[in-house]
Design a protein around this motif. Structure first.
Motif, PDB file in Angstrom:
ATOM      1  N   THR A   1      47.105  87.076  77.831  1.00 20.28           N
ATOM      2  CA  THR A   1      45.967  86.616  77.292  1.00 20.28           C
ATOM      3  C   THR A   1      45.647  85.493  76.036  1.00 20.28           C
ATOM      4  OG1 THR A   1      45.432  88.346  76.149  1.00 20.28           O
ATOM      5  CG2 THR A   1      43.906  88.088  78.155  1.00 20.28           C
ATOM      6  N   LEU A   2      45.258  84.605  76.565  1.00 18.93           N
ATOM      7  CA  LEU A   2      45.473  83.682  75.377  1.00 18.93           C
ATOM      8  C   LEU A   2      44.069  83.129  74.518  1.00 18.93           C
ATOM      9  CD1 LEU A   2      47.962  82.559  77.194  1.00 18.93           C
ATOM     10  CD2 LEU A   2      48.946  81.778  75.401  1.00 18.93           C
ATOM     11  N   SER A   3      43.852  82.744  73.087  1.00 17.51           N
ATOM     12  CA  SER A   3      43.078  81.462  73.095  1.00 17.51           C
ATOM     13  C   SER A   3      43.644  80.716  72.556  1.00 17.51           C
ATOM     14  CB  SER A   3      42.707  82.569  71.983  1.00 17.51           C
ATOM     15  OG  SER A   3      41.825  81.572  71.166  1.00 17.51           O
ATOM     16  N   VAL A   4      42.676  79.405  73.073  1.00 16.74           N
ATOM     17  CA  VAL A   4      43.607  77.904  72.549  1.00 16.74           C
ATOM     18  C   VAL A   4      42.317  77.422  72.141  1.00 16.74           C
ATOM     19  CG1 VAL A   4      45.701  78.172  74.073  1.00 16.74           C
ATOM     20  CG2 VAL A   4      43.461  77.220  74.661  1.00 16.74           C
ATOM     21  N   HIS A   5      42.395  76.283  71.938  1.00 14.65           N
ATOM     22  CA  HIS A   5      41.389  75.725  71.307  1.00 14.65           C
ATOM     23  C   HIS A   5      41.947  73.899  71.730  1.00 14.65           C
ATOM     24  CE1 HIS A   5      41.473  78.940  68.826  1.00 14.65           C
ATOM     25  NE2 HIS A   5      40.155  78.529  68.767  1.00 14.65           N
ATOM     26  N   GLU A   6      39.632  73.446  72.432  1.00 12.43           N
ATOM     27  CA  GLU A   6      40.576  71.904  72.414  1.00 12.43           C
ATOM     28  C   GLU A   6      39.285  70.656  72.132  1.00 12.43           C
ATOM     29  OE1 GLU A   6      41.870  71.221  75.683  1.00 12.43           O
ATOM     30  OE2 GLU A   6      41.968  73.467  76.486  1.00 12.43           O
ATOM     31  N   PRO A   7      39.901  69.910  72.160  1.00 12.33           N
ATOM     32  CA  PRO A   7      38.589  68.872  71.545  1.00 12.33           C
ATOM     33  C   PRO A   7      37.063  68.853  71.605  1.00 12.33           C
ATOM     34  CG  PRO A   7      40.431  67.403  72.138  1.00 12.33           C
ATOM     35  CD  PRO A   7      40.340  69.185  72.389  1.00 12.33           C
TER      36      PRO A   7
ATOM     37  N   PRO B   1      44.316  54.725  68.395  1.00  9.51           N
ATOM     38  CA  PRO B   1      43.861  53.686  69.479  1.00  9.51           C
ATOM     39  C   PRO B   1      42.897  52.722  69.635  1.00  9.51           C
ATOM     40  CG  PRO B   1      45.477  55.225  70.193  1.00  9.51           C
ATOM     41  CD  PRO B   1      45.654  55.540  68.962  1.00  9.51           C
ATOM     42  N   LYS B   2      42.741  52.212  68.973  1.00  7.00           N
ATOM     43  CA  LYS B   2      41.434  51.369  69.570  1.00  7.00           C
ATOM     44  C   LYS B   2      39.901  52.391  70.246  1.00  7.00           C
ATOM     45  CE  LYS B   2      42.126  46.375  69.754  1.00  7.00           C
ATOM     46  NZ  LYS B   2      41.726  46.478  68.060  1.00  7.00           N
ATOM     47  N   GLY B   3      38.931  52.726  69.799  1.00  4.95           N
ATOM     48  CA  GLY B   3      37.792  53.193  70.211  1.00  4.95           C
ATOM     49  C   GLY B   3      37.853  54.706  69.748  1.00  4.95           C
ATOM     50  N   LEU B   4      38.819  55.214  69.435  1.00  5.73           N
ATOM     51  CA  LEU B   4      39.325  56.206  69.105  1.00  5.73           C
ATOM     52  C   LEU B   4      37.915  56.257  67.051  1.00  5.73           C
ATOM     53  CD1 LEU B   4      42.399  57.343  68.963  1.00  5.73           C
ATOM     54  CD2 LEU B   4      39.932  58.517  70.436  1.00  5.73           C
ATOM     55  N   PHE B   5      38.097  55.135  66.990  1.00  9.71           N
ATOM     56  CA  PHE B   5      37.000  55.335  65.526  1.00  9.71           C
ATOM     57  C   PHE B   5      36.166  54.225  64.965  1.00  9.71           C
ATOM     58  CE2 PHE B   5      37.359  54.537  60.399  1.00  9.71           C
ATOM     59  CZ  PHE B   5      36.715  55.986  60.270  1.00  9.71           C
TER      60      PHE B   5
ATOM     61  N   ALA C   1      37.778  56.242  75.069  1.00  9.91           N
ATOM     62  CA  ALA C   1      39.616  56.748  74.061  1.00  9.91           C
ATOM     63  C   ALA C   1      39.656  57.919  74.299  1.00  9.91           C
ATOM     64  CB  ALA C   1      38.661  55.127  73.007  1.00  9.91           C
ATOM     65  N   GLN C   2      38.663  58.331  73.774  1.00 12.49           N
ATOM     66  CA  GLN C   2      38.976  60.123  73.998  1.00 12.49           C
ATOM     67  C   GLN C   2      39.254  60.783  74.741  1.00 12.49           C
ATOM     68  OE1 GLN C   2      37.501  63.932  74.601  1.00 12.49           O
ATOM     69  NE2 GLN C   2      38.988  64.454  73.027  1.00 12.49           N
ATOM     70  N   ALA C   3      39.106  61.057  76.642  1.00 16.11           N
ATOM     71  CA  ALA C   3      39.096  60.957  77.298  1.00 16.11           C
ATOM     72  C   ALA C   3      40.675  60.560  78.039  1.00 16.11           C
ATOM     73  CB  ALA C   3      37.931  61.103  78.627  1.00 16.11           C
ATOM     74  N   ASP C   4      41.174  59.310  77.686  1.00 11.93           N
ATOM     75  CA  ASP C   4      42.143  58.841  78.041  1.00 11.93           C
ATOM     76  C   ASP C   4      43.981  59.972  77.643  1.00 11.93           C
ATOM     77  OD1 ASP C   4      44.816  57.711  78.005  1.00 11.93           O
ATOM     78  OD2 ASP C   4      42.884  55.456  76.923  1.00 11.93           O
ATOM     79  N   PRO C   5      44.408  59.829  77.906  1.00 11.85           N
ATOM     80  CA  PRO C   5      45.104  60.898  78.526  1.00 11.85           C
ATOM     81  C   PRO C   5      45.987  60.262  76.996  1.00 11.85           C
ATOM     82  CG  PRO C   5      45.694  60.501  81.031  1.00 11.85           C
ATOM     83  CD  PRO C   5      44.536  59.538  79.777  1.00 11.85           C
ATOM     84  N   ALA C   6      46.532  58.690  76.810  1.00  9.45           N
ATOM     85  CA  ALA C   6      47.353  58.671  75.751  1.00  9.45           C
ATOM     86  C   ALA C   6      46.662  59.377  74.360  1.00  9.45           C
ATOM     87  CB  ALA C   6      47.446  57.181  75.032  1.00  9.45           C
ATOM     88  N   TRP C   7      45.563  59.664  74.420  1.00 13.47           N
ATOM     89  CA  TRP C   7      45.019  60.575  73.178  1.00 13.47           C
ATOM     90  C   TRP C   7      44.717  61.865  73.564  1.00 13.47           C
ATOM     91  CZ3 TRP C   7      45.276  60.017  67.877  1.00 13.47           C
ATOM     92  CH2 TRP C   7      44.201  60.678  67.095  1.00 13.47           C
ATOM     93  N   ARG C   8      44.298  62.485  74.555  1.00 15.63           N
ATOM     94  CA  ARG C   8      43.848  63.280  75.188  1.00 15.63           C
ATOM     95  C   ARG C   8      45.390  64.089  74.936  1.00 15.63           C
ATOM     96  NH1 ARG C   8      42.285  67.405  75.255  1.00 15.63           N
ATOM     97  NH2 ARG C   8      40.233  68.201  76.510  1.00 15.63           N
ATOM     98  N   GLY C   9      45.850  63.635  75.685  1.00 16.10           N
ATOM     99  CA  GLY C   9      47.815  64.101  75.778  1.00 16.10           C
ATOM    100  C   GLY C   9      48.744  64.563  74.782  1.00 16.10           C
ATOM    101  N   LEU C  10      48.195  63.532  73.762  1.00 18.84           N
ATOM    102  CA  LEU C  10      49.482  63.844  72.593  1.00 18.84           C
ATOM    103  C   LEU C  10      49.106  65.321  72.027  1.00 18.84           C
ATOM    104  CD1 LEU C  10      48.127  60.896  70.548  1.00 18.84           C
ATOM    105  CD2 LEU C  10      50.159  61.028  72.098  1.00 18.84           C
ATOM    106  N   LYS C  11      50.549  65.622  71.591  1.00 15.69           N
ATOM    107  CA  LYS C  11      50.887  66.904  71.532  1.00 15.69           C
ATOM    108  C   LYS C  11      50.586  67.043  69.895  1.00 15.69           C
ATOM    109  CE  LYS C  11      53.427  68.453  74.690  1.00 15.69           C
ATOM    110  NZ  LYS C  11      52.739  68.192  75.148  1.00 15.69           N
TER     111      LYS C  11
ATOM    112  N   ASN D   1      39.942  64.503  68.319  1.00 16.07           N
ATOM    113  CA  ASN D   1      38.211  64.071  68.854  1.00 16.07           C
ATOM    114  C   ASN D   1      38.364  62.599  69.074  1.00 16.07           C
ATOM    115  OD1 ASN D   1      36.739  66.423  68.819  1.00 16.07           O
ATOM    116  ND2 ASN D   1      36.973  66.548  67.278  1.00 16.07           N
ATOM    117  N   ALA D   2      37.006  61.695  68.981  1.00 10.12           N
ATOM    118  CA  ALA D   2      36.720  60.475  68.905  1.00 10.12           C
ATOM    119  C   ALA D   2      35.866  60.421  67.654  1.00 10.12           C
ATOM    120  CB  ALA D   2      36.639  59.563  69.811  1.00 10.12           C
ATOM    121  N   VAL D   3      35.621  59.337  66.715  1.00  9.59           N
ATOM    122  CA  VAL D   3      35.130  59.559  65.669  1.00  9.59           C
ATOM    123  C   VAL D   3      33.531  58.400  65.635  1.00  9.59           C
ATOM    124  CG1 VAL D   3      34.075  60.544  63.027  1.00  9.59           C
ATOM    125  CG2 VAL D   3      36.189  61.453  64.016  1.00  9.59           C
TER     126      VAL D   3
END
Ligand code: NAP
Length: 499
Positions: A138-144, A200-204, A57-67, A173-175
């Protein structure tokens, strides 16, 4: 609250309600020993399934791709859901833990605030354009991080759960939340609200279960990218050792033996009220309990006499009685541990000034009540001054001057909080900067703000929760370089040219 209103005891596994296949867990109402629910906790197999589904669920673009602002909407919906259910959550939590309804309602309200805050942080936190030194942008960004495990204690479930789940979800993240076995129901109620918010199911997942079985699995499993733990120092240290094998980041919010210091120039009434609240609210079952009191010699006798008189006036009572200040402890086993600490201290020479027993009377007969207790005649090196009792037990000692009280405060394995009572602000500033503690309270105690970081030093833990940076604790930093020249690298330009 009717029995039917309580969570029915099924686990919330990756968005599905299902019976656990692990050890049996019994939630008991500490005020009278009646059983709230008997449920089957999560087994290793349940945990492994939840981790796999959380990862997908975490890797799904439906979650991972959200702004971030799109993810924030879920956090606001959860906050709304908690707010709309404060009474219900409060009643469940009071039955689950024995805390007063007044306190559990405040904890639920703070949990709603936590979700709202981290939704707002997620959608307003900027990434960094770092100072350019070469030919690249140069940029510093953050990922889940991926799948985060949150392991929480029984003393303030909804608040400590929210403190981990909200920033972890806000960060993308998923938790998987594992609540303490003595208080499994509050987290299951949170799951109901998260489900209603449409996450979305799976994330929690909420997986009550034994620390030995499901707790260990969450720490050891390669599918878990971080464990955020609140609990005892012994458990936290063992968990950190296992995490080191995996090179997995952990945050540890652990125990305390926090000093409170009353100088001779303090407003005595203000200090008295603050100290009573600091140690005896939540029946002392608080990591930040001000359990080691130092009073300046010149006012010691008068201050301690008034403190004992006030302590005897505290209303020890049923969690549902609005006048109650000191409710039962979480469990009969825990009361026995608290009583053991006090008995041992007395055997080693401590003087009992008040309390030191369960209260008398029918109301208290079946509950795990324990009277607010004050011990004097102790040395800072005695076990009762070093061990965390996690109950309504205060030790009192005199001190001469600033230098001595700083040394006494710091002569302890913990470093969570410190209270300083004085009208002299520069003195409070000096002492506060010198004492080893994650939080200093001056002329107040046990005040919290979600926008202000919280955490401990030494045996009180590693890392900080809350505050805007609290979101980053659940993210991996990444540096990005983007060429601005459109030219070939000179090192290979001649080699490539004319091919
Ligand atoms: P605990 O015994 O350390 O348990 C905390 C959590 O860890 C529970 O969910 C427990 O599950 C789980 N656990 C136990 N063994 C485990 C293992 N081997 N691997 C993974 N997880 C495991 O603490 P507690 O008695 O619940 O809570 C009281 C302690 O928490 C006190 O020391 C208090 O100071 C501390 N605390 C600290 C803070 C803070 O922010 N610094 C806040 C609140 C409380 P089971 O319930 O199934 O054993």
């Amino acid at each position: 609250m009717s029995f039917d209103e309580m969570p029915d005891g099924r686990l919330f596994l990756a968005g599905e309600w299902q019976a656990g296949t692990g050890d049996e867990i019994t939630s008991v109402f500490p005020a009278d020993g009646s059983v709230n629910r008997v449920l089957r906790g999560a087994s290793r197999a349940d945990g492994i399934e939840a981790i796999a589904r959380a990862g997908a669920a975490q890797a799904d673009p439906a979650w991972r791709g959200l702004k971030p602002h799109e993810r924030a909407r879920y956090l606001y919906a959860i906050a709304d859901g908690i707010e709309a259910n404060i009474d219900r959550i409060s009643r469940i939590q009071s039955r689950d833990t024995g805390k007063t309804l007044r306190e559990t309602a405040a904890l639920a309200a703070s949990a709603a605030g936590t979700f709202r805050y981290f939704g707002a942080v997620a959608e307003t936190m900027d990434e960094d354009l770092t100072a350019q030194r070469g030919t690249a942008l140069t940029l510093s960004v953050h990922e889940p991080l991926g799948v985060v495990a949150a392991i929480t204690p029984w003393n303030s479930p909804i608040a400590s759960d929210a403190q981990k789940v909200a920033p972890a979800l806000a960060a993308g993240n998923a938790v998987i939340l594992k609540p303490a076995s003595w208080s499994p129901l509050t987290a299951l109620e949170l799951a109901r609200i998260v489900e209603a918010a449409g996450l979305p199911k799976g994330l929690f997942s909420v997986l009550p279960g034994s620390g030995r079985e499901i707790g260990n699995l969450l720490v050891e499993h390669p599918g878990i990218a971080k464990v955020s733990f609140t609990g005892g120092t012994t458990t936290g240290r063992a968990l950190a050792r296992k995490a080191a094998d995996k090179l997995m980041p952990v945050s540890l919010e652990l125990g305390g033996k926090s000093p409170t210091i009353v100088f001779g120039d303090a407003d005595m009434d203000q200090a008295l009220a603050g100290i009573l609240f600091g140690i005896f609210s939540s029946s002392g079952q608080s990591c930040i309990a001000g359990s080691r009191l130092f009073v300046q010699r010149g006012i010691y006798d008068e201050f301690v006499a008034r403190l004992v008189a006030a302590t005897k006036r505290l209303k020890v009572g049923h969690p549902f009685d609005a006048a109650t200040q000191v409710a039962p402890l979480i469990h009969m086993d825990h009361r026995a541990e608290v009583a053991d600490h006090v008995a041992r201290a007395i055997a080693e020479g401590a003087q009992l000034l008040c309390g030191g027993a369960a209260p008398d009377g029918d109301l208290y007969a079946k509950g795990s009540y324990y009277l607010p207790t004050i011990l004097a005649g102790v040395k800072n090196t005695d076990r009762i001054c070093r061990d965390e009792v996690f109950g309504p037990v205060l030790v009192v000692m005199p001190f001469e001057d600033e230098e001595e009280v700083i040394a006494l405060s710091n002569d302890n394995d913990y470093g969570l909080a410190c209270g300083i009572w004085t009208r002299d602000f520069p003195k409070a500033w000096r002492v506060g900067r010198a004492v080893n503690a994650g939080t200093i309270w001056h002329n107040t105690y046990k005040q919290f703000s979600i926008s202000t970081p919280f955490g401990g030093e030494a045996d009180s833990g590693v890392g900080r929760e809350k505050g805007r940076q609290g979101l980053r604790a659940y993210m991996a930093q990444k540096s990005v370089y983007t060429d601005l020249t459109g030219q070939m690298h000179p090192w290979a330009a001649a080699t490539v040219e004319g091919l």
